[in-house]
Design a protein around this motif. Structure first.
Motif, PDB file in Angstrom:
ATOM      1  N   HIS A 147       3.005   9.010  -8.118  1.00  0.00           N
ATOM      2  CA  HIS A 147       2.689  10.208  -8.901  1.00  0.00           C
ATOM      3  C   HIS A 147       1.208  10.230  -9.281  1.00  0.00           C
ATOM      4  O   HIS A 147       0.493  11.209  -9.026  1.00  0.00           O
ATOM      5  CB  HIS A 147       3.584  10.220 -10.147  1.00  0.00           C
ATOM      6  CG  HIS A 147       3.366  11.376 -11.065  1.00  0.00           C
ATOM      7  ND1 HIS A 147       4.107  11.553 -12.209  1.00  0.00           N
ATOM      8  CD2 HIS A 147       2.477  12.414 -11.049  1.00  0.00           C
ATOM      9  CE1 HIS A 147       3.707  12.644 -12.830  1.00  0.00           C
ATOM     10  NE2 HIS A 147       2.711  13.178 -12.156  1.00  0.00           N
ATOM     11  N   PHE A 148       0.741   9.140  -9.846  1.00  0.00           N
ATOM     12  CA  PHE A 148      -0.627   9.104 -10.348  1.00  0.00           C
ATOM     13  C   PHE A 148      -1.662   8.989  -9.228  1.00  0.00           C
ATOM     14  O   PHE A 148      -2.801   9.437  -9.384  1.00  0.00           O
ATOM     15  CB  PHE A 148      -0.781   7.991 -11.380  1.00  0.00           C
ATOM     16  CG  PHE A 148       0.164   8.159 -12.543  1.00  0.00           C
ATOM     17  CD1 PHE A 148       0.237   9.361 -13.224  1.00  0.00           C
ATOM     18  CD2 PHE A 148       1.013   7.142 -12.928  1.00  0.00           C
ATOM     19  CE1 PHE A 148       1.116   9.555 -14.280  1.00  0.00           C
ATOM     20  CE2 PHE A 148       1.904   7.310 -13.977  1.00  0.00           C
ATOM     21  CZ  PHE A 148       1.961   8.525 -14.655  1.00  0.00           C
ATOM     22  N   LEU A 149      -1.261   8.434  -8.090  1.00  0.00           N
ATOM     23  CA  LEU A 149      -2.158   8.409  -6.943  1.00  0.00           C
ATOM     24  C   LEU A 149      -2.392   9.835  -6.436  1.00  0.00           C
ATOM     25  O   LEU A 149      -3.514  10.209  -6.068  1.00  0.00           O
ATOM     26  CB  LEU A 149      -1.565   7.538  -5.831  1.00  0.00           C
ATOM     27  CG  LEU A 149      -2.489   7.159  -4.680  1.00  0.00           C
ATOM     28  CD1 LEU A 149      -3.651   6.303  -5.175  1.00  0.00           C
ATOM     29  CD2 LEU A 149      -1.714   6.419  -3.609  1.00  0.00           C
ATOM     30  N   GLY A 150      -1.337  10.636  -6.441  1.00  0.00           N
ATOM     31  CA  GLY A 150      -1.492  12.043  -6.075  1.00  0.00           C
ATOM     32  C   GLY A 150      -2.401  12.781  -7.037  1.00  0.00           C
ATOM     33  O   GLY A 150      -3.200  13.632  -6.634  1.00  0.00           O
ATOM     34  N   VAL A 151      -2.296  12.434  -8.315  1.00  0.00           N
ATOM     35  CA  VAL A 151      -3.180  13.037  -9.328  1.00  0.00           C
ATOM     36  C   VAL A 151      -4.631  12.669  -9.051  1.00  0.00           C
ATOM     37  O   VAL A 151      -5.526  13.520  -9.115  1.00  0.00           O
ATOM     38  CB  VAL A 151      -2.771  12.585 -10.742  1.00  0.00           C
ATOM     39  CG1 VAL A 151      -3.810  13.009 -11.778  1.00  0.00           C
ATOM     40  CG2 VAL A 151      -1.408  13.153 -11.103  1.00  0.00           C
ATOM     41  N   LEU A 207      -3.109  20.253  -7.712  1.00  0.00           N
ATOM     42  CA  LEU A 207      -1.853  19.967  -7.045  1.00  0.00           C
ATOM     43  C   LEU A 207      -0.680  19.972  -8.011  1.00  0.00           C
ATOM     44  O   LEU A 207      -0.749  19.399  -9.090  1.00  0.00           O
ATOM     45  CB  LEU A 207      -1.934  18.601  -6.357  1.00  0.00           C
ATOM     46  CG  LEU A 207      -2.955  18.468  -5.213  1.00  0.00           C
ATOM     47  CD1 LEU A 207      -3.020  17.015  -4.752  1.00  0.00           C
ATOM     48  CD2 LEU A 207      -2.571  19.379  -4.049  1.00  0.00           C
ATOM     49  N   ARG A 208       0.398  20.607  -7.595  1.00  0.00           N
ATOM     50  CA  ARG A 208       1.641  20.618  -8.370  1.00  0.00           C
ATOM     51  C   ARG A 208       2.507  19.450  -7.913  1.00  0.00           C
ATOM     52  O   ARG A 208       2.731  19.247  -6.719  1.00  0.00           O
ATOM     53  CB  ARG A 208       2.371  21.950  -8.149  1.00  0.00           C
ATOM     54  CG  ARG A 208       3.743  22.049  -8.790  1.00  0.00           C
ATOM     55  CD  ARG A 208       4.287  23.481  -8.643  1.00  0.00           C
ATOM     56  NE  ARG A 208       4.265  23.914  -7.253  1.00  0.00           N
ATOM     57  CZ  ARG A 208       5.270  23.724  -6.394  1.00  0.00           C
ATOM     58  NH1 ARG A 208       6.375  23.100  -6.794  1.00  0.00           N
ATOM     59  NH2 ARG A 208       5.188  24.169  -5.160  1.00  0.00           N
ATOM     60  N   ASP A 231       0.818  -1.208   0.000  1.00  0.00           N
ATOM     61  CA  ASP A 231       0.000   0.000   0.000  1.00  0.00           C
ATOM     62  C   ASP A 231       0.854   1.261   0.000  1.00  0.00           C
ATOM     63  O   ASP A 231       2.032   1.241   0.373  1.00  0.00           O
ATOM     64  CB  ASP A 231      -0.918   0.031   1.228  1.00  0.00           C
ATOM     65  CG  ASP A 231      -1.928  -1.095   1.225  1.00  0.00           C
ATOM     66  OD1 ASP A 231      -2.337  -1.509   0.131  1.00  0.00           O
ATOM     67  OD2 ASP A 231      -2.307  -1.556   2.318  1.00  0.00           O
ATOM     68  N   PHE A 232       0.234   2.338  -0.400  1.00  0.00           N
ATOM     69  CA  PHE A 232       0.845   3.657  -0.368  1.00  0.00           C
ATOM     70  C   PHE A 232       0.154   4.498   0.706  1.00  0.00           C
ATOM     71  O   PHE A 232      -0.950   4.183   1.143  1.00  0.00           O
ATOM     72  CB  PHE A 232       0.716   4.346  -1.727  1.00  0.00           C
ATOM     73  CG  PHE A 232       1.312   3.563  -2.852  1.00  0.00           C
ATOM     74  CD1 PHE A 232       2.678   3.576  -3.083  1.00  0.00           C
ATOM     75  CD2 PHE A 232       0.507   2.798  -3.693  1.00  0.00           C
ATOM     76  CE1 PHE A 232       3.235   2.845  -4.117  1.00  0.00           C
ATOM     77  CE2 PHE A 232       1.056   2.059  -4.731  1.00  0.00           C
ATOM     78  CZ  PHE A 232       2.425   2.086  -4.949  1.00  0.00           C
ATOM     79  N   GLY A 233       0.813   5.563   1.094  1.00  0.00           N
ATOM     80  CA  GLY A 233       0.222   6.456   2.076  1.00  0.00           C
ATOM     81  C   GLY A 233       0.378   7.905   1.663  1.00  0.00           C
ATOM     82  O   GLY A 233       1.347   8.275   0.983  1.00  0.00           O
ATOM     83  N   LEU A 234      -0.588   8.728   2.061  1.00  0.00           N
ATOM     84  CA  LEU A 234      -0.499  10.173   1.881  1.00  0.00           C
ATOM     85  C   LEU A 234      -0.151  10.753   3.242  1.00  0.00           C
ATOM     86  O   LEU A 234      -0.903  10.597   4.209  1.00  0.00           O
ATOM     87  CB  LEU A 234      -1.830  10.735   1.374  1.00  0.00           C
ATOM     88  CG  LEU A 234      -1.911  12.226   1.056  1.00  0.00           C
ATOM     89  CD1 LEU A 234      -3.037  12.502   0.058  1.00  0.00           C
ATOM     90  CD2 LEU A 234      -2.122  13.090   2.300  1.00  0.00           C
TER      91      LEU A 234
END
Length: 323
Positions: free
Chosen positions: A165-169, A179-180, A125-128
């Motif tokens: 990258h794409f999860l942030g998008v 978001l930049r 998993d990823f986390g923010l």
């Protein structure tokens, strides 16, 4: 007699057959598992565990080869160009097989048609995460905080053109934030900036964030799986936080297309049993991986579904790689 012996050993090589051992048995070539990234990290460790288990099950030498370069593309292409006889396999994370076809205008391989899925081996998993100095303890609070000042609308990731990258998008689209993206050279470069407050948010793997979260040096606001991460059970998923986002990564094994179905199924069964073995399960979890061990058909379905899922995020990012 010596000439006969030399001829006996040399003849198979001349006609393209496997050489004979002194006992008269055919010497099988080692099975190669190509891991298309460097010899470090959880993916490489997983490949070597699988090689060890296959060696024990097959009674045949199995070696891991790290064929690096091109963000994994060189190693994947190398496997595609091998004979479909089961002698060369690929173990890779999700991106080269379900994402790159939407990122790169041209690939030297077709992730779907040039390969036969063998088994999904593990997920992660990823986390923010935000810095501890930021006055936000939930995704909703963070979104409100960013909207109050457009200069705060930035997120960092350990790379560019990958799932972080794409999860942030996806989060930016779901939350209405423009978001930049700021790409770093790995989590080790991004996290000090997060802690120091130079960037408000970073998306990376849970395994890279968990210890800092527990030490309250960063605050993970959401995890990307369909359930809470075993490493951060106090952190809600994106969906629990009010955003319909799910984006776990995975490692999978593949053979070259047209490899005999019986060979694929045999390898699939061995690999699935390997990651489910209690001692291997425990080792993989210590790397931040969640062992799965699917059938070949299940991995093929996962690969296609993830390809469709990430296509829109890649398009929305506007990302164009420097090939």
């Amino acid at each position: 007699m010596r000439r006969r012996q030399i001829l006996r050993l040399a003849l198979p090589a001349i006609v393209g057959l496997p050489p004979f051992s002194a006992s008269g048995q055919v010497v099988e070539q080692p099975i190669r598992i190509i891991f298309p990234f460097a010899a470090s990290g959880s993916g490489d460790a997983l490949a070597r565990i699988i090689a060890e288990k296959m060696r024990a099950s097959l009674g045949r030498s199995v070696v891991v080869e790290n064929r690096t370069g091109g963000a994994g593309r060189i190693g994947v292409t190398a496997v595609k160009n091998t004979a479909p006889d089961g002698s060369t396999l690929l173990i890779t994370p999700i991106a080269p097989m379900s994402v790159y076809q939407h990122v790169y205008k041209s690939l030297d391989y077709d992730p779907i048609n040039d390969f036969a899925a063998v088994s999904q081996l593990a997920t992660y998993d990823f986390g923010l995460a935000v810095g501890s100095q930021i006055p936000a303890h939930s995704l909703k609070e963070f979104v409100a905080w960013v909207k109050a000042d457009a200069a705060r609308a930035a997120f960092g990731t350990p790379s560019t053109g990958d799932l972080t990258h794409f999860l942030g998008v996806l989060f930016g689209r779901a939350s209405g934030l423009d978001l930049r993206h700021v790409a770093y050279r790995g989590s080790a470069a991004a996290l000090p900036d997060l802690i120091a407050g130079h960037i408000p948010m970073v998306v990376t793997t849970i395994s890279d964030l968990a210890e800092m979260h527990k030490a309250k040096r960063v605050r993970i606001l959401a995890s990307s799986g369909n359930e809470r991460s075993q490493f951060t059970p106090d952190v809600p998923t994106f969906r629990e936080g009010g955003y319909d986002i799910e984006g776990s990564g995975w490692y999978g094994a593949f053979a070259t297309a047209k490899t005999p179905a019986a060979t694929v199924e045999r390898f699939s069964a061995i690999m699935a049993a390997a990651v489910r073995a209690p001692e291997v399960n425990e080792r993989l979890r210590s790397f931040g991986l969640r062992p799965t061990g699917t059938s070949a058909a299940e991995l093929a379905a996962i690969q296609r579904a993830d390809s469709e899922r990430w296509a829109s995020a890649v398009k929305a990012s506007g990302f164009t790689p420097d090939e």
